[in-house]
Design an enzyme around this catalytic site. Structure first.
Site, PDB file in Angstrom:
ATOM      1  N   LYS A   1     -16.254   8.249  66.987  1.00 15.49           N
ATOM      2  CA  LYS A   1     -16.794   7.228  66.036  1.00 15.49           C
ATOM      3  C   LYS A   1     -18.372   6.998  66.266  1.00 15.49           C
ATOM      4  O   LYS A   1     -18.767   7.104  67.651  1.00 15.49           O
ATOM      5  CB  LYS A   1     -15.954   6.211  66.138  1.00 15.49           C
ATOM      6  CG  LYS A   1     -14.594   6.262  65.530  1.00 15.49           C
ATOM      7  CD  LYS A   1     -14.098   4.615  65.393  1.00 15.49           C
ATOM      8  CE  LYS A   1     -12.418   4.902  65.033  1.00 15.49           C
ATOM      9  NZ  LYS A   1     -12.489   5.444  63.676  1.00 15.49           N
TER      10      LYS A   1
ATOM     11  N   ARG B   1      -1.806   8.424  62.462  1.00 15.62           N
ATOM     12  CA  ARG B   1      -0.669   9.195  61.757  1.00 15.62           C
ATOM     13  C   ARG B   1      -0.029  10.187  62.738  1.00 15.62           C
ATOM     14  O   ARG B   1       1.165  10.566  62.616  1.00 15.62           O
ATOM     15  CB  ARG B   1      -1.078   9.919  60.534  1.00 15.62           C
ATOM     16  CG  ARG B   1      -2.370  11.216  60.818  1.00 15.62           C
ATOM     17  CD  ARG B   1      -3.000  11.391  59.448  1.00 15.62           C
ATOM     18  NE  ARG B   1      -4.200  10.592  59.243  1.00 15.62           N
ATOM     19  CZ  ARG B   1      -5.084  10.641  58.127  1.00 15.62           C
ATOM     20  NH1 ARG B   1      -4.801  11.679  57.215  1.00 15.62           N
ATOM     21  NH2 ARG B   1      -6.017   9.675  57.729  1.00 15.62           N
TER      22      ARG B   1
END
Ligand code: BES
Ligand code: ZN
Ligand code: ZN
Length: 488
Positions: free
Chosen positions: A268, A342
């Site tokens: 990120k 996920r």
């Protein structure tokens, strides 16, 4: 802060601050205000006439009592028009007032009976709103301040329905426990230390804790959890909580527990990355809920499944393009290592299915796209079962934690097709990020009624106001607890 229930006599109550809610001052100069005004020799009426004391929602006004009554100060809080006052308003007013009291150095605060003023609201729920609001509003995270402010309200006395007040304290404290977890920095809270906190917290309670370590996770085929955890020196765990207040198959609460999300190899940008210590906010909601369940003892069988991992880049981290296999045998091409939530949730959902969960609710700081849709106003709600979705929309109206439904069209599955595996974990440049993430999760619930709460927009509170305190939010605990109570 201790919250107690007692009868409060307006003129005789000995305390630092006596709190008096005011509403519809134009039409009704309520009996409490009248009685106090008489004792205060007309000072209150004067303050109203001079427009210093108003009924405007959340306005506050303090008056020294100069010995005219036993309380040292009177503190008025406006709530608008009587008929418009909601439980959310009362909760927020309590949050604001308790902070004002603290700032004024009040140690003992007493809140007069207001069930008569708000006769359109249930008196037990008024009690809950007052105590819940005050406990939430009084929250501070001072663990790492070397000179923490000693200011605190010691005792809040409420003239309200006792069971209601006690329930509010439980809900407020469980949320504060969740806030504490999320506010902890990543060097303190990592998967193993999280497991230790769970074992310590629930020791001797009605909540059982089972710990699945990396070796066992590998044996169970949890390729998502192991794949995400691989890049960190801190190994992943699957934490399993059980509260058995009833027989039968459990309802499962699944919470994303990424104790730090750097993005992994798909790293990120640095701006705001520190906030990713709270990428375990969903798991914290589940932990807080179990604390509340242990204290409220609803008749329900609840399974908590918390996948814990630290998402880091390293020479042994998983890479974009890697293929992993989840617990149900489905293969996943890892397009983006930052879509890690996920992957660990896939295994947690499979685990809940393997335990015969009759319904599954997962909560996760899953997608930045949810914040694009909702700002910081609501979490996103998706799922495969209308009754479950409706139930949650009703529950969040009670808790005040906002939820809004987003679609889960079948066509979103097309977006997730991989050239070389069953699924891919990320979709690039197609939009619908919250829905595609949920569609991915749906592939692991095997038709079990399931709801998914993407709480990324609500992970962090930017500004202290009402029950909200700047920092990590503790979002979800109250809604999940209401949900479990509703099915018990
Ligand atoms: N933990 C983040 C989502 C997030 C972002 C939570 C901001 C709270 C605040 C999640 O793991 C993530 O990085 N998701 C990616 C998915 C994408 C790579 C498909 C995102 O939302 O950008
Ligand atoms: Zn991520
Ligand atoms: Zn994440």
């Amino acid at each position: 802060m201790k919250v107690i229930v007692k009868d409060i006599n307006l003129l005789e109550e000995k305390c630092d601050l006596l709190v008096v809610p005011v509403a519809s001052l134009d039409t009704s100069f309520g009996t409490a205000v009248q009685q106090l005004d008489k004792a205060m020799k007309g000072h209150i009426k004067l303050a109203i006439e001079s427009k210093e004391l108003k009924d405007k929602k959340f306005s506050e006004y303090t008056l020294h009592t100069l010995g005219n009554i036993k309380a040292k100060k009177l503190h008025f809080v406006g709530l608008g028009k009587i008929e418009d006052v909601t439980l959310n308003d009362i909760r927020d007013a309590a949050g604001n007032v308790i902070r004002t009291a603290r700032a004024l150095g009040a140690k003992t605060v007493s809140w007069i009976d207001c069930s008569g003023l708000f006769a359109h609201l249930d008196s037990a729920l008024i009690g809950t709103a007052l105590s819940e609001g005050a406990v939430l509003g009084h929250y501070q995270f001072l663990t790492y301040k070397s000179e923490p402010s000693k200011e605190a309200v010691d005792v809040l006395a409420l003239h309200a329905q006792k069971d209601g007040v006690e329930r509010g304290v439980v809900l407020g404290e469980a949320t504060n426990f969740s806030r504490d977890l999320s506010n902890q920095p990543g060097n303190v809270l990592f998967p193993k230390s999280y497991v230790d906190i769970a074992l310590k917290t629930f020791k001797g309670t009605s909540v059982d804790v089972e710990v699945i370590d990396q070796k066992k996770a590998e044996k169970l085929g949890m390729g998502g959890l192991v794949g995400v955890g691989k890049g960190s020196i801190n190994p992943p765990y699957m934490l399993v909580l059980t509260y058995k207040g009833a027989a039968g198959d459990p309802v499962a609460l699944v919470g994303k527990g990424v104790t730090f999300d750097s993005g992994g190899i798909s790293i990120k940008p640095s701006l705001g990355m520190s906030g990713m210590k709270a990428d375990m906010g969903g798991s914290a909601a589940v932990m807080g809920t179990f604390q509340a369940l242990d204290r409220l003892k609803p008749k329900a069988h609840v399974l908590g499944v918390i996948p814990l991992a630290e998402n880091m880049p390293s020479s042994v981290a998983q890479k974009p393009g890697d293929v992993i296999t989840a617990m149900n045998g489905k293969t996943i091409e890892v397009i983006n290592t930052d879509a890690e939530g996920r992957l660990i949730l896939a295994d947690a959902l499979c685990y809940a299915v393997s335990k015969k969960a009759k319904a599954i609710v997962d909560i996760a700081t899953l997608t930045g796209a949810a914040t694009v849709s909702m700002g910081n106003e609501s979490a996103a709600l998706l799922g495969n079962n209308d009754a479950l979705i409706k139930g949650f929309l009703n529950r969040c109206a009670i808790s005040g934690e906002q939820l809004w439904q987003l679609p889960l069209f079948d066509s979103f599955l097309e977006y997730l097709k991989s050239d070389i595996a069953d699924l891919m974990n990320a979709v690039e440049n197609k939009g619908g990020g919250t829905s595609t993430a949920a569609k991915f999760l749906e592939q692991f619930v095997n038709k079990t009624p399931w709801a998914h709460i993407d709480m990324a927009p609500m992970m962090q509170t930017k500004k202290t106001c009402g029950v909200l305190v700047k920092g990590m939010s503790g979002y979800g605990v109250r809604t999940l607890t209401h949900y479990i109570e509703s099915i018990s």
